[in-house]
Design a protein around this motif. Structure first.
Motif, PDB file in Angstrom:
ATOM      1  N   GLN A  70       0.829  -1.204   0.000  1.00 47.10           N
ATOM      2  CA  GLN A  70       0.000   0.000   0.000  1.00 47.10           C
ATOM      3  C   GLN A  70       0.865   1.256   0.000  1.00 47.10           C
ATOM      4  O   GLN A  70       0.536   2.248  -0.658  1.00 47.10           O
ATOM      5  N   SER A  71       1.995   1.225   0.706  1.00 45.58           N
ATOM      6  CA  SER A  71       2.863   2.403   0.767  1.00 45.58           C
ATOM      7  C   SER A  71       3.415   2.760  -0.608  1.00 45.58           C
ATOM      8  O   SER A  71       3.572   3.948  -0.931  1.00 45.58           O
ATOM      9  N   PHE A  72       3.689   1.770  -1.431  1.00 46.47           N
ATOM     10  CA  PHE A  72       4.180   2.032  -2.784  1.00 46.47           C
ATOM     11  C   PHE A  72       3.082   2.630  -3.657  1.00 46.47           C
ATOM     12  O   PHE A  72       3.336   3.548  -4.446  1.00 46.47           O
ATOM     13  N   LEU A  73       1.872   2.140  -3.513  1.00 50.61           N
ATOM     14  CA  LEU A  73       0.759   2.700  -4.271  1.00 50.61           C
ATOM     15  C   LEU A  73       0.474   4.123  -3.815  1.00 50.61           C
ATOM     16  O   LEU A  73       0.198   5.010  -4.634  1.00 50.61           O
ATOM     17  N   ASP A  74       0.553   4.373  -2.507  1.00 49.10           N
ATOM     18  CA  ASP A  74       0.332   5.724  -1.979  1.00 49.10           C
ATOM     19  C   ASP A  74       1.376   6.706  -2.507  1.00 49.10           C
ATOM     20  O   ASP A  74       1.076   7.873  -2.770  1.00 49.10           O
ATOM     21  N   ALA A  75       2.630   6.224  -2.657  1.00 50.77           N
ATOM     22  CA  ALA A  75       3.720   7.104  -3.096  1.00 50.77           C
ATOM     23  C   ALA A  75       3.733   7.310  -4.610  1.00 50.77           C
ATOM     24  O   ALA A  75       4.500   8.138  -5.104  1.00 50.77           O
ATOM     25  N   GLY A  76       2.897   6.572  -5.323  1.00 54.78           N
ATOM     26  CA  GLY A  76       2.895   6.672  -6.780  1.00 54.78           C
ATOM     27  C   GLY A  76       4.022   5.909  -7.432  1.00 54.78           C
ATOM     28  O   GLY A  76       4.360   6.153  -8.594  1.00 54.78           O
ATOM     29  N   ALA A  77       4.624   4.985  -6.702  1.00 58.81           N
ATOM     30  CA  ALA A  77       5.691   4.149  -7.269  1.00 58.81           C
ATOM     31  C   ALA A  77       5.073   2.973  -8.009  1.00 58.81           C
ATOM     32  O   ALA A  77       4.069   2.407  -7.575  1.00 58.81           O
ATOM     33  N   ASN A  78       5.656   2.628  -9.138  1.00 56.98           N
ATOM     34  CA  ASN A  78       5.183   1.472  -9.904  1.00 56.98           C
ATOM     35  C   ASN A  78       5.883   0.213  -9.410  1.00 56.98           C
ATOM     36  O   ASN A  78       7.110   0.194  -9.279  1.00 56.98           O
ATOM     37  N   SER A  84      -7.718  -0.512 -11.644  1.00 52.21           N
ATOM     38  CA  SER A  84      -8.343  -1.789 -11.946  1.00 52.21           C
ATOM     39  C   SER A  84      -7.334  -2.728 -12.606  1.00 52.21           C
ATOM     40  O   SER A  84      -6.665  -2.362 -13.574  1.00 52.21           O
ATOM     41  N   VAL A  85      -7.199  -3.924 -12.054  1.00 45.09           N
ATOM     42  CA  VAL A  85      -6.372  -4.952 -12.689  1.00 45.09           C
ATOM     43  C   VAL A  85      -7.230  -6.200 -12.870  1.00 45.09           C
ATOM     44  O   VAL A  85      -7.988  -6.579 -11.977  1.00 45.09           O
ATOM     45  N   GLY A  86      -7.122  -6.803 -14.029  1.00 42.16           N
ATOM     46  CA  GLY A  86      -7.871  -8.015 -14.301  1.00 42.16           C
ATOM     47  C   GLY A  86      -7.263  -9.219 -13.612  1.00 42.16           C
ATOM     48  O   GLY A  86      -6.143  -9.176 -13.092  1.00 42.16           O
ATOM     49  N   ASP A  87      -7.997 -10.318 -13.670  1.00 42.89           N
ATOM     50  CA  ASP A  87      -7.563 -11.538 -12.997  1.00 42.89           C
ATOM     51  C   ASP A  87      -6.235 -12.038 -13.542  1.00 42.89           C
ATOM     52  O   ASP A  87      -5.307 -12.332 -12.794  1.00 42.89           O
ATOM     53  N   LEU A 119      -3.915  -8.528  -3.739  1.00 46.03           N
ATOM     54  CA  LEU A 119      -3.343  -7.596  -4.702  1.00 46.03           C
ATOM     55  C   LEU A 119      -4.441  -6.902  -5.503  1.00 46.03           C
ATOM     56  O   LEU A 119      -4.414  -5.682  -5.707  1.00 46.03           O
ATOM     57  N   VAL A 120      -5.443  -7.661  -5.962  1.00 42.62           N
ATOM     58  CA  VAL A 120      -6.563  -7.083  -6.700  1.00 42.62           C
ATOM     59  C   VAL A 120      -7.293  -6.067  -5.821  1.00 42.62           C
ATOM     60  O   VAL A 120      -7.630  -4.962  -6.269  1.00 42.62           O
ATOM     61  N   ALA A 121      -7.522  -6.417  -4.553  1.00 44.84           N
ATOM     62  CA  ALA A 121      -8.231  -5.522  -3.642  1.00 44.84           C
ATOM     63  C   ALA A 121      -7.435  -4.244  -3.388  1.00 44.84           C
ATOM     64  O   ALA A 121      -8.004  -3.140  -3.346  1.00 44.84           O
ATOM     65  N   LEU A 122      -6.118  -4.354  -3.229  1.00 46.07           N
ATOM     66  CA  LEU A 122      -5.288  -3.173  -2.985  1.00 46.07           C
ATOM     67  C   LEU A 122      -5.345  -2.205  -4.160  1.00 46.07           C
ATOM     68  O   LEU A 122      -5.469  -0.981  -3.968  1.00 46.07           O
ATOM     69  N   TYR A 123      -5.265  -2.729  -5.360  1.00 45.03           N
ATOM     70  CA  TYR A 123      -5.321  -1.862  -6.543  1.00 45.03           C
ATOM     71  C   TYR A 123      -6.707  -1.255  -6.698  1.00 45.03           C
ATOM     72  O   TYR A 123      -6.846  -0.077  -7.065  1.00 45.03           O
ATOM     73  N   THR A 124      -7.735  -2.032  -6.428  1.00 42.74           N
ATOM     74  CA  THR A 124      -9.099  -1.511  -6.523  1.00 42.74           C
ATOM     75  C   THR A 124      -9.311  -0.379  -5.527  1.00 42.74           C
ATOM     76  O   THR A 124      -9.914   0.651  -5.847  1.00 42.74           O
ATOM     77  N   ASP A 125      -8.801  -0.534  -4.304  1.00 46.84           N
ATOM     78  CA  ASP A 125      -8.926   0.506  -3.280  1.00 46.84           C
ATOM     79  C   ASP A 125      -8.249   1.810  -3.707  1.00 46.84           C
ATOM     80  O   ASP A 125      -8.625   2.890  -3.236  1.00 46.84           O
TER      81      ASP A 125
END
Length: 526
Positions: A224-232, A277-280, A267-273
């Motif tokens: 989550q910290s990487f997603l919050d920071a905008g890191a890929n 959106s990431v597919g299966d 992982l899907v839930a983290l990206y959705t939050d």
């Protein structure tokens, strides 16, 4: 809107649209729209997943003894390696090192690391450097600012020309919230700088612990910290090992599969939050698995070759993006002298592998590269005849091989722009002789001469540094003498044995020449 007239009703009998028919029509249209969107999303997911090809790379403990020759790969062996671990040079020291044992410069000399990496790349493989691990301080713990941490990451990335890195976050680093934020922001900073410079941003895999029900809260918070920071992040590689539960002792493969399915859902839930959106299928490409082969740290848990086959089959079925293992150093059967197989060894698996290797089983079907773009763009050099390759003493780190010279074990030479080390005393044996089998050849290829290299100074002691060897004198273990400018040390009691004879029988001679490291230490004390 015009009115429906009696004449129109006569021309189109029964065409009046009832509420029921209208409801059915709307449902059909809605179904077609939803189905179309679902089909498009499925197609988009498939297309996104196919942009990457699953890849395999074993972890290699770079500083372990005996050293693992990751640079020497046979035609049928996996070619990529995850070199581990880069950590802080000491407690609180914001300086990158290899396991605290070698600075980056020391690893170049003491481990020949850059030359070995170059050789692996010549063979079509590549390396990923792993930061962190369970032991020692992870850099994000030691560096107290985002800029300082980014500088150390960047130093390693630039030095080894890395397209992909691995952040192995466990132990104290996993729970520390401040270092968690620094780490993510430092990576985001580096990736943005690379984009601004028109470069492809470095790919980042997070290697995290996992349980039978998925990643623990601190691991989830790290993603989550990487997603919050905008890191890929390229993906999350979970350490499928040491589950401790009774079910893992009897059905380890099933427990691992369950942990991977749970990680996929997380992982899907983290990206959705985060509104992403990431597919299966795409999400499965972002999941990696790293089992600990053979005997695990948990006594009752053993990862067998059958478990490896089951994991590989599962990975192929779901489209797992990455497979690794801990470690290439351990991928062999323990020798008979290693009695207690429940004691985890750094250099053998603890199970009877026969002629098989875990790497071969786990890597089946994983044909991709961690850096797909670089792999696709790579152009093989044009063929060159051996006789056309010449060596320049001014750009060779070691003396150029001479057919007339004699070379004791571990002597290094340059021949046709490659560096070789003598495995035992040799004279007249051409380092790249293609007619001699590798097991019988006295030379070991280390790797190519690197751009910008100059001769490495060959240290020597003054001729009178130790007493001159005398044939009639008695010498005991530890005594040192000089002969023809070379310093020797006695291994046991000896009299009349010429020290130079060590070249004829390195294993049985009573004398051994001092190494360059020993000479350097002696000179530094002067």
């Amino acid at each position: 809107m015009s009115e429906v007239t009696p004449e129109m009703s006569k021309r189109f009998p029964g065409r009046r649209l009832s509420i029921f028919r209208l409801t059915v029509l709307v449902a059909i249209v809605a179904a077609l729209v939803v189905g179309g969107l679902t089909g498009f999303r499925w197609w988009q997911d498939e297309r996104e997943a196919e942009r990457s090809t699953p890849w395999f790379a074993s972890y290699v403990d770079v500083t372990a003894t005996p050293a693992h020759p990751f640079e020497s790969v046979a035609d049928d062996e996996p070619r990529h390696a995850v070199l581990s671990f880069v950590v802080a040079a000491g407690e609180g020291a914001c300086e990158a090192s290899w396991g605290t044992h070698y600075s980056l410069d020391e690893a170049r000399q003491g481990l020949d690391l850059e030359r070995r990496i170059a050789r692996l790349r010549q063979a079509g493989g590549d390396v990923i450097v792993s930061f962190g691990g369970l032991l020692n301080d992870e850099l994000a713990l030691a560096c107290d600012s985002v800029d300082a941490l980014a500088d150390e990451y960047r130093r390693v990335i630039d030095r080894y020309e890395l397209a992909t890195i691995d952040l192995d976050i466990e132990g104290a680093a996993l729970a520390d919230e401040r270092s968690r934020t620094r780490r993510a922001e430092a990576i985001a900073q580096i990736q943005q700088e690379q984009r601004d410079a028109g470069e492809s941003p470095v790919s980042v895999w997070l290697t995290l612990p996992v349980g039978s029900s998925g990643m623990p809260p601190d691991a989830v918070a790290t993603v989550q910290s990487f997603l919050d920071a905008g890191a890929n992040i390229a993906g999350v590689n979970v350490m499928t090992m040491n589950f401790t539960g009774a079910e893992a002792a009897t059905g380890l493969a099933e427990v691992i599969e369950g942990s991977l399915r749970a990680t996929h859902r997380q992982l899907v839930a983290l990206y959705t939050d985060h509104g992403l959106s990431v597919g299966d299928r795409t999400a499965w490409r972002m999941v990696g698995a790293t089992p600990m082969i053979g005997q695990n740290d948990v006594v009752a848990e053993t990862f067998t070759l059958d478990d490896a086959r089951a994991l590989n089959a599962f990975a192929a079925d779901v489209g797992l993006g990455r497979m690794s293992m801990w470690s290439a150093n351990r991928d062999r059967t323990c020798a008979a002298a290693y009695v207690d197989l429940h004691v985890v060894s750094d250099s053998c698996s603890g199970v009877d592998q026969g002629d098989l290797r875990f790497a071969t089983v786990l890597a089946a079907g994983f044909r991709g590269s961690p850096d797909h773009a670089a792999a696709d763009a790579a152009t093989p050099p044009p063929p060159v005849r051996p006789g056309e390759i010449t060596d320049d003493p001014a750009t060779s780190p070691y003396p150029i091989w001479d057919e007339e010279a004699t070379y004791p074990a571990e002597t290094r030479v340059v021949w046709r722009r490659n560096v070789y080390a003598a495995k035992w005393w040799t004279s007249g044996d051409q380092p790249d002789d293609p007619t001699v089998a590798a097991t019988d050849h006295p030379w070991r290829l280390i790797g190519p001469v690197l751009p910008g290299e100059t001769p490495v100074p060959q240290l020597s002691l003054p001729a009178d540094f130790y007493p001159a060897w005398t044939r009639g004198d008695v010498y005991v273990a530890g005594d040192r003498v000089m002969l023809d400018g070379i310093a020797y040390e006695a291994r046991w009691w000896t009299q009349g044995d010429n020290p130079a004879a060590v070249q004829l029988d390195p294993g049985g001679a009573p004398w051994v020449p001092l190494t360059q490291d020993e000479i350097a230490e002696l000179l530094s004390e002067e």
